[in-house]
Design a protein around this motif. Structure first.
Motif, short mmCIF file in Angstrom:
data_model
loop_
_atom_site.label_atom_id
_atom_site.label_comp_id
_atom_site.label_asym_id
_atom_site.label_seq_id
_atom_site.Cartn_x
_atom_site.Cartn_y
_atom_site.Cartn_z
N LEU A 89 58.77 31.51 48.66
CA LEU A 89 58.34 32.06 47.29
C LEU A 89 57.25 31.34 46.85
CD1 LEU A 89 61.74 32.61 45.71
CD2 LEU A 89 59.96 34.27 46.14
N ILE A 90 56.91 29.87 47.39
CA ILE A 90 55.66 29.17 46.99
C ILE A 90 54.57 29.61 47.58
CG2 ILE A 90 55.50 27.19 48.56
CD1 ILE A 90 55.73 26.97 44.70
N ASP A 91 54.58 30.53 48.64
CA ASP A 91 53.32 31.22 48.93
C ASP A 91 52.92 32.34 48.04
OD1 ASP A 91 51.41 32.75 50.56
OD2 ASP A 91 52.82 33.35 52.09
N PRO A 92 51.84 32.31 47.56
CA PRO A 92 51.32 33.33 46.48
C PRO A 92 51.29 34.64 47.09
CG PRO A 92 49.48 31.90 47.03
CD PRO A 92 50.77 31.27 47.79
N GLU A 93 51.10 34.67 48.48
CA GLU A 93 50.94 36.09 49.13
C GLU A 93 52.55 36.91 49.00
OE1 GLU A 93 48.63 36.27 52.43
OE2 GLU A 93 47.14 34.62 51.84
N ASP A 94 53.53 36.17 48.82
CA ASP A 94 54.63 36.95 48.93
C ASP A 94 54.73 37.99 48.16
OD1 ASP A 94 57.83 37.24 48.28
OD2 ASP A 94 57.71 35.91 50.12
N PRO A 95 55.34 39.16 48.59
CA PRO A 95 55.44 40.13 47.75
C PRO A 95 56.23 40.11 46.42
CG PRO A 95 55.81 40.80 49.99
CD PRO A 95 55.75 39.39 49.97
N ARG A 96 56.99 39.26 46.40
CA ARG A 96 57.98 38.80 45.34
C ARG A 96 57.42 38.00 44.36
NH1 ARG A 96 62.75 36.37 49.10
NH2 ARG A 96 60.73 35.51 50.08
N VAL A 97 56.15 37.68 44.59
CA VAL A 97 55.22 37.07 43.85
C VAL A 97 54.14 38.04 43.35
CG1 VAL A 97 53.55 35.20 43.32
CG2 VAL A 97 55.54 34.70 44.63
N VAL A 98 53.53 38.69 44.13
CA VAL A 98 52.24 39.48 43.93
C VAL A 98 52.68 40.75 43.01
CG1 VAL A 98 50.72 41.10 44.84
CG2 VAL A 98 50.83 38.85 46.01
N SER A 99 54.14 41.34 43.32
CA SER A 99 54.37 42.37 42.79
C SER A 99 54.59 42.18 41.10
CB SER A 99 55.56 43.03 43.29
OG SER A 99 56.70 42.32 43.29
N TYR A 100 54.56 40.96 40.72
CA TYR A 100 55.06 40.73 39.37
C TYR A 100 53.81 40.22 38.67
CZ TYR A 100 59.83 41.39 40.61
OH TYR A 100 61.26 41.89 40.96
N LEU A 101 52.78 40.28 39.25
CA LEU A 101 51.31 39.88 38.60
C LEU A 101 50.77 41.10 37.94
CD1 LEU A 101 49.89 37.57 41.55
CD2 LEU A 101 50.81 36.84 39.10
N PRO A 102 49.96 40.96 36.88
CA PRO A 102 49.06 41.78 36.10
C PRO A 102 47.88 41.99 37.02
CG PRO A 102 48.70 39.75 34.93
CD PRO A 102 49.83 39.54 36.10
N PRO A 103 46.90 42.98 36.50
CA PRO A 103 45.68 43.07 37.18
C PRO A 103 44.97 41.79 36.97
CG PRO A 103 46.10 45.08 35.51
CD PRO A 103 47.13 43.91 35.60
N MET A 104 44.18 41.37 38.25
CA MET A 104 43.71 40.10 38.27
C MET A 104 42.08 40.07 38.29
SD MET A 104 46.09 37.64 40.71
CE MET A 104 44.89 36.12 40.31
N LEU A 105 41.31 39.22 37.79
CA LEU A 105 39.94 38.95 38.11
C LEU A 105 39.89 37.75 38.74
CD1 LEU A 105 36.78 39.97 37.51
CD2 LEU A 105 36.97 38.51 35.54
N LEU A 106 39.02 37.29 40.07
CA LEU A 106 39.06 36.27 40.65
C LEU A 106 37.38 36.02 40.82
CD1 LEU A 106 41.29 38.17 42.28
CD2 LEU A 106 41.94 35.99 43.19
N ASP B 168 45.90 45.84 41.54
CA ASP B 168 44.77 45.84 40.91
C ASP B 168 43.90 44.48 40.70
OD1 ASP B 168 42.77 46.65 39.14
OD2 ASP B 168 44.06 47.60 37.70
N HIS B 169 42.85 44.58 41.10
CA HIS B 169 42.09 43.14 41.00
C HIS B 169 40.53 43.57 41.40
CE1 HIS B 169 41.91 44.00 45.35
NE2 HIS B 169 40.89 43.26 45.74
N ARG B 170 39.83 42.59 40.87
CA ARG B 170 38.31 42.58 40.77
C ARG B 170 37.97 41.23 41.44
NH1 ARG B 170 33.63 43.36 36.42
NH2 ARG B 170 31.87 42.90 37.83
N LEU B 171 37.00 41.13 42.23
CA LEU B 171 36.41 39.77 42.77
C LEU B 171 34.93 39.78 42.23
CD1 LEU B 171 36.22 37.11 44.78
CD2 LEU B 171 35.71 38.93 46.26
N ILE B 172 34.54 38.50 41.84
CA ILE B 172 33.17 38.10 41.37
C ILE B 172 32.78 37.11 42.31
CG2 ILE B 172 31.45 37.29 39.83
CD1 ILE B 172 33.09 38.78 37.65
N TYR B 173 31.85 37.32 43.37
CA TYR B 173 31.52 36.19 44.53
C TYR B 173 29.90 36.02 44.48
CZ TYR B 173 31.35 34.13 49.06
OH TYR B 173 31.26 33.43 50.11
N TYR B 174 29.52 34.98 43.83
CA TYR B 174 28.15 34.54 44.01
C TYR B 174 28.01 33.67 45.49
CZ TYR B 174 27.50 35.62 38.99
OH TYR B 174 27.44 36.19 37.92
N LYS B 175 27.54 34.30 46.21
CA LYS B 175 27.33 33.77 47.60
C LYS B 175 26.15 32.62 47.65
CE LYS B 175 28.61 37.70 50.22
NZ LYS B 175 28.33 38.72 51.30
#
Length: 296
Positions: free
Chosen positions: A214-231, A256-263
């Protein structure tokens, strides 16, 4: 706390104090804003905590959307006072900005820090109307280590698995969107971050396989309880691989997510939108964040 974190804590706290002092002397609060400082509440174990609230002085437009900003600093330094320039920009956009504190790891562990953020969320839920905030429009922003804390504190509200594994009293703050700038998402792996942090943050909990999952943030029991994310990340962000990896995980999960990445751009360092809000790219991120959230 191991010797690496102890050294970084000692040297880093002096630097943070200098930054705060300089801001207070050189950047007075804009005339159109009001700041409610040092609002006191308690952690789950009774430890004292406090928060600051920034908002437009004119209350005629209330209730306003709420932005919660949780500072970074690697969990060993940082202060709710250190990002005043950024939170003032949010307030000038028409947000009630709630800036809670949390204990650093010379005072607690990683679970305690998550619990402190939850306590701040609970305090905000109880007092948002007094601040002129709209509980139906709550944006949470986490900077660096604050990204890790806000991710778990947000998911924990609805995840019985996290509540049980972390033994944290859930809050009931409804979070519509979560934004993370240079999020320090991964803290328990055998990489440079994990080797420095994992034992200090989690101690004997690492013997529990269920906890480790559960301390792995990719675990479905974490991700499924998150709101839309902006990274948000950049080529010069030393933790960019964490953001890009977590973006892939969200994509694979159909979240649901969005990534902003300045390379490109050497000046666009780790967590640049909040650490260097004066940069034009930081203003672009602020515009995009505002538009994204108001469109949710």
């Amino acid at each position: 706390m191991n010797f690496v974190l102890r050294y970084l804590s000692t040297s880093g706290k002096a630097r943070i104090a200098e930054v705060i002092s300089t801001q207070e002397q050189e950047h007075p609060l804009p005339d159109d804003l009001v700041c409610l400082e040092d609002l006191a509440y308690e952690a789950s174990d009774g430890s004292p905590l406090a928060a600051d609230v920034y908002r437009p002085k004119d209350k005629s437009a209330a209730p306003l959307p709420i932005a919660v900003f949780v500072h970074g600093g690697g969990l060993f330094v940082g202060s709710r006072k250190a990002n005043r320039a950024y939170v003032e920009l949010l307030a000038e956009r028409g947000y009630v900005v709630f800036v809670p504190e949390y204990r650093l790891i010379d005072q607690t562990d990683g679970i305690g820090a998550i619990s402190d953020v939850c306590a701040g969320f609970s305090y905000l839920k109880d007092h948002a109307v007094e601040f002129g905030g709209d509980l139906e429009r709550v944006l949470v922003i986490g900077e660096s280590a604050g990204g890790f804390l806000t991710l778990y504190a947000t998911a924990l509200a609805s995840s019985p698995q996290l509540q049980e594994a972390l033994d944290i009293e859930p809050h009931t703050l409804p979070v519509r969107g979560l934004a993370c700038f240079g999020g320090m998402f991964y803290t328990s792996e055998f990489d440079p971050i994990g080797l420095v942090y994992r034992r200090t943050m989690y101690g004997e909990h690492l013997r529990d396989e269920h906890f480790k999952q559960l301390i792995d943030p990719e675990d479905p029991r974490v991700v499924s309880y998150l709101p839309p994310m902006l990274l948000v990340t950049s080529g010069a962000d030393f933790l960019k691989s964490y953001t890009l990896r977590y973006t892939r995980a969200l994509m694979m999960a159909g979240h649901d997510h969005r990534l902003i990445y300045y390379k490109k751009g050497k000046e666009l360092v780790h967590a640049f939108p909040s650490l260097h809000p004066e940069l034009p790219q930081s203003m672009e991120v602020l515009d995009a964040l505002d538009t994204w959230f108001r469109g949710l």
